[in-house]
Design a protein around this motif. Structure first.
Motif, PDB file in Angstrom:
ATOM      1  N   VAL A  29       5.016   9.681  20.315  1.00  0.00           N
ATOM      2  CA  VAL A  29       4.510   8.486  19.666  1.00  0.00           C
ATOM      3  C   VAL A  29       5.350   8.066  18.412  1.00  0.00           C
ATOM      4  O   VAL A  29       5.459   6.777  18.468  1.00  0.00           O
ATOM      5  N   ASN A  30       6.086   8.880  17.612  1.00  0.00           N
ATOM      6  CA  ASN A  30       6.853   8.488  16.506  1.00  0.00           C
ATOM      7  C   ASN A  30       8.049   7.558  16.950  1.00  0.00           C
ATOM      8  O   ASN A  30       8.346   6.652  16.222  1.00  0.00           O
ATOM      9  N   LEU A  40      10.197  -5.375  15.711  1.00  0.00           N
ATOM     10  CA  LEU A  40       8.805  -6.318  15.220  1.00  0.00           C
ATOM     11  C   LEU A  40       8.529  -5.621  13.709  1.00  0.00           C
ATOM     12  O   LEU A  40       7.675  -5.168  13.555  1.00  0.00           O
ATOM     13  N   PRO A  41       9.664  -5.810  12.805  1.00  0.00           N
ATOM     14  CA  PRO A  41       9.462  -5.449  11.337  1.00  0.00           C
ATOM     15  C   PRO A  41       8.194  -5.925  10.750  1.00  0.00           C
ATOM     16  O   PRO A  41       7.558  -5.122   9.720  1.00  0.00           O
ATOM     17  N   GLN A  42       7.722  -7.241  11.103  1.00  0.00           N
ATOM     18  CA  GLN A  42       6.619  -7.814  10.456  1.00  0.00           C
ATOM     19  C   GLN A  42       5.314  -6.632  10.948  1.00  0.00           C
ATOM     20  O   GLN A  42       4.244  -6.927  10.132  1.00  0.00           O
ATOM     21  N   TYR A  43       5.528  -5.938  11.743  1.00  0.00           N
ATOM     22  CA  TYR A  43       4.133  -5.157  12.272  1.00  0.00           C
ATOM     23  C   TYR A  43       4.178  -3.908  11.373  1.00  0.00           C
ATOM     24  O   TYR A  43       3.328  -3.037  11.428  1.00  0.00           O
ATOM     25  N   ARG A  44       4.954  -3.581  10.398  1.00  0.00           N
ATOM     26  CA  ARG A  44       5.049  -2.463   9.770  1.00  0.00           C
ATOM     27  C   ARG A  44       3.899  -2.255   8.855  1.00  0.00           C
ATOM     28  O   ARG A  44       3.299  -1.007   8.886  1.00  0.00           O
ATOM     29  N   SER A  45       3.493  -3.214   8.322  1.00  0.00           N
ATOM     30  CA  SER A  45       2.229  -2.871   7.397  1.00  0.00           C
ATOM     31  C   SER A  45       0.840  -2.679   8.368  1.00  0.00           C
ATOM     32  O   SER A  45       0.117  -2.515   7.731  1.00  0.00           O
ATOM     33  N   LEU A  46       1.166  -2.866   9.580  1.00  0.00           N
ATOM     34  CA  LEU A  46      -0.253  -2.499  10.556  1.00  0.00           C
ATOM     35  C   LEU A  46      -0.060  -1.362  11.289  1.00  0.00           C
ATOM     36  O   LEU A  46      -0.667  -1.174  12.437  1.00  0.00           O
ATOM     37  N   ALA A  47       0.775  -0.294  10.664  1.00  0.00           N
ATOM     38  CA  ALA A  47       1.084   1.116  11.458  1.00  0.00           C
ATOM     39  C   ALA A  47      -0.273   1.642  11.647  1.00  0.00           C
ATOM     40  O   ALA A  47      -0.392   2.338  12.588  1.00  0.00           O
ATOM     41  N   TYR A 448       4.337   7.131   9.498  1.00  0.00           N
ATOM     42  CA  TYR A 448       4.005   8.434   9.866  1.00  0.00           C
ATOM     43  C   TYR A 448       3.004   8.874   8.773  1.00  0.00           C
ATOM     44  O   TYR A 448       3.103   9.792   7.663  1.00  0.00           O
ATOM     45  N   ILE A 449       1.789   8.466   9.342  1.00  0.00           N
ATOM     46  CA  ILE A 449       0.746   8.750   8.236  1.00  0.00           C
ATOM     47  C   ILE A 449       0.200  10.050   8.132  1.00  0.00           C
ATOM     48  O   ILE A 449      -0.036  10.771   7.184  1.00  0.00           O
ATOM     49  N   GLU A 450       0.823  10.949   9.109  1.00  0.00           N
ATOM     50  CA  GLU A 450       0.451  12.353   9.161  1.00  0.00           C
ATOM     51  C   GLU A 450       1.200  12.998   7.887  1.00  0.00           C
ATOM     52  O   GLU A 450       0.821  14.228   7.663  1.00  0.00           O
ATOM     53  N   ARG A 451       2.318  12.502   7.448  1.00  0.00           N
ATOM     54  CA  ARG A 451       2.881  13.158   6.411  1.00  0.00           C
ATOM     55  C   ARG A 451       1.933  13.027   4.997  1.00  0.00           C
ATOM     56  O   ARG A 451       2.260  14.029   4.133  1.00  0.00           O
ATOM     57  N   GLY A 452       0.717  12.324   5.164  1.00  0.00           N
ATOM     58  CA  GLY A 452       0.202  12.540   3.795  1.00  0.00           C
ATOM     59  C   GLY A 452      -0.072  11.243   2.886  1.00  0.00           C
ATOM     60  O   GLY A 452       0.586  10.038   3.433  1.00  0.00           O
TER      61      GLY A 452
END
Length: 587
Positions: A29-30, A40-47, A448-452
């Motif tokens: 996944v990562n 598509l760097p513009q999608y980073r905010s939609l992680a 990587y939302i799982e990092r906290g």
């Protein structure tokens, strides 16, 4: 789960298929997310929004057979597999010549410990190590420290060089120090004189230069073996002074390159004035680079020498030794000069700069030493990749700061957690109309939302909250325009006072707003509970300010990203005074 359009669904599917195909049918996944944000760097905010969709599609792809994964890739994205393989092939080294004709491939890196290593040194280290590894051979580290006068070895540099090499990931299999091998060199010098291939020359340097320039032999060349041995004994027994005598190797006195003509193999050094840091004044006759190098390359079984084209003449000189002893010369690969723009690399200039106080130390951020790059937060993988891209080409190649920044940024981006930094002087932003405490939950890494998360909260006083913002953000604001404090709230500017560094605004809610234009998002810090940060910049200047209090829990050497500022490496932490020092890596 929020819906996504067909376009992004297709992008996720493409990279899931490719990643699965490259890793035995199982995509990660990562890795897929990283590829999506790279394209598509513009999608980073939609992680956070994309993550469940990526997980769903990765699971679907992983349930397929490898044959089906490949079939779908070739049908929908023809050439993608070939393109991916081409990129991987570019990172591989070409085969070594005649590697199959030796029992074991042996390479070496042979530094002079008169200074720490710089970026240019990384090329022979990485290439020599990787080739030894490629052929299950051995990589030798050899300290060439036989010049206690003009290229004086320094004890601390032996260990610093070892540290540099280990940092690059090139652990040696064998270690030698030439100053430990003087008896070997003396013995073989004597044998060459007995064989008639070397002689003691007592001509003054300026006199021999005339003979050399006119392609004539000096009178010393015709001395008998007995005379040479007698003079040799006087040399090594301190009977001559520095400059009185040298040992020369007999070569072709009409060779097109005058430096090859009867080159010097040993010279006398006044070790009372210039003692060797390891042997003191025990030896006064020291071998030159070409003699000791030739002897050691043979005795250590070196099969392949990788070095710059400036050493081509040294290869010619050293082959005389090999021919006289009947040895087989190693394969010599001379690569082109590597031009390194934007770096200070000269050992002598750096040493002089440190002596004069221009540079603080060998890891001063303005320098191109490996120690300086390491302290700034560059990764050895980035240096390895850029060296691989240059390879062993015989033509010159250029490496710029921008090249290295780009590669290092790609490596750091997925591993560096995000924090806030507000440079001094800070502006205060008052947001009026806030009735209750607001908490911001900001992910340590958007991909990587799982990092906290980092939790930052603000409590209103008289229905107003106040936070620190960047001065540059305040100066770019306009009255009646709407902005967002990252992860916290939206506000509309009502007044800007540049004299008191104060911005007033009204609260517009906490949910992300949708505007016709792009919403300007700025980072911020609460008034209390921050840490003091000093960032040492590449020009050695210092940028001071405030950073997240959580930064005090970081580790020395850890690289993070200060959002909208750049990557930095943690250099020191003082928890008692809540102060940190960082070194700026790059944007």
């Amino acid at each position: 789960m929020l819906e996504i359009d067909e376009f992004i669904e297709s992008i996720i599917f493409k990279y899931a298929l490719l990643n699965a195909y490259k890793h035995d049918g199982k995509a990660q996944v990562n890795a897929v997310l990283s590829k999506i944000f790279s394209e598509l760097p513009q999608y980073r905010s939609l992680a956070k929004t994309l993550l469940p969709h990526v997980e769903r599609i990765v699971n679907e792809v992983n349930s397929m057979t490898i044959e089906l994964q490949k079939k779908l890739l070739e049908e929908r994205w023809p050439g993608l597999i070939k393109e991916s393989k081409a990129v991987e092939e570019e990172k591989k080294l070409p085969p070594l010549p005649n590697a199959d004709k030796v029992p074991i491939v042996k390479t070496r890196f042979a530094p002079n410990p008169d200074a720490p290593l710089h970026l240019g040194s990384a090329r022979p280290i990485i290439l020599s190590y990787e080739y030894a590894k490629m052929y299950n051979g051995k990589f030798i580290l050899r300290f060439e420290d036989t010049d206690p006068k003009t290229k004086r070895p320094v004890l601390e540099f032996y260990d610093m060089i070892k540290d540099d090499i280990v940092w690059l990931g090139a652990k040696w299999d064998e270690l030698y120090i030439q100053s430990d091998r003087m008896d070997i060199y003396y013995d073989l010098a004597r044998k060459l004189m007995e064989m008639g291939y070397a002689y003691v020359c007592t001509c003054p340097a300026e006199v021999f230069k005339k003979y050399k320039t006119s392609s004539k032999e000096c009178p010393c060349r015709s001395r008998s073996v007995e005379e040479n041995i007698e003079l040799w004994e006087k040399m090594i027994n301190h009977s001559f002074k520095e400059g009185d005598a040298v040992v020369r190797i007999k070569t072709d006195m009409s060779h097109p390159n005058p430096s090859v003509r009867d080159w010097v193999a040993f010279r006398i050094i006044d070790v009372k004035q210039w003692p060797h840091p390891r042997t003191g004044d025990k030896y006064c006759v020291w071998p030159t680079y070409n003699f000791a190098c030739a002897i050691d390359d043979h005795l250590m079984g070196v099969t392949h020498i990788l070095r710059g084209r400036e050493h081509e003449v040294n290869t010619i000189k050293q082959k005389y030794i090999f021919n006289y002893f009947g040895w087989v010369y190693p394969e010599a690969i001379h690569f082109g000069r590597m031009k390194l723009s934007g770096w200070v690399l000269s050992k002598s200039k750096i040493a002089e700069g440190i002596k004069r106080g221009i540079y603080k130390s060998w890891d001063d951020p303005r320098l191109g030493t490996l120690a300086a790059l390491r302290r700034r937060g560059f990764r050895p993988e980035a240096i390895r990749e850029i060296i691989f891209s240059v390879g062993i080409k015989s033509t010159s190649a250029s490496i710029s700061l921008e090249n290295l920044y780009s590669i290092n940024r790609r490596i750091l981006e997925p591993v560096a957690n995000r924090f806030f930094f507000i440079a001094s002087p800070q502006f205060k932003l008052n947001v009026h109309g806030v009735l209750s405490k607001i908490e911001a939950k900001i992910p340590l890494h958007p991909n990587y939302i799982e990092r906290g998360y980092r939790i930052l909260s603000v409590t209103p006083v008289n229905n107003t909250i106040t936070v620190y913002i960047q001065a540059s953000d305040a100066h770019s604001m306009k009255i009646d325009e709407t902005y967002r404090l990252m992860g916290l709230l939206n506000f509309k500017v009502t007044n800007i006072d540049y004299t008191s560094n104060m911005v007033d605004s009204v609260f517009l809610g906490v949910e992300t707003l949708k505007f016709k234009g792009e919403q300007k998002i700025i980072h911020w810090l609460p008034l209390e509970g921050n840490a003091n940060a000093t960032i040492v910049m590449p020009d050695a200047s210092e940028t001071k300010g405030l950073c997240d209090y959580q930064c005090l829990n970081l580790k020395i050497g850890e690289v993070i990203q200060f959002m909208r500022f750049g990557f930095v490496r943690v250099d020191s932490i003082n928890k008692d005074s809540a102060e940190l020092t960082f070194y700026y890596t790059h944007p």
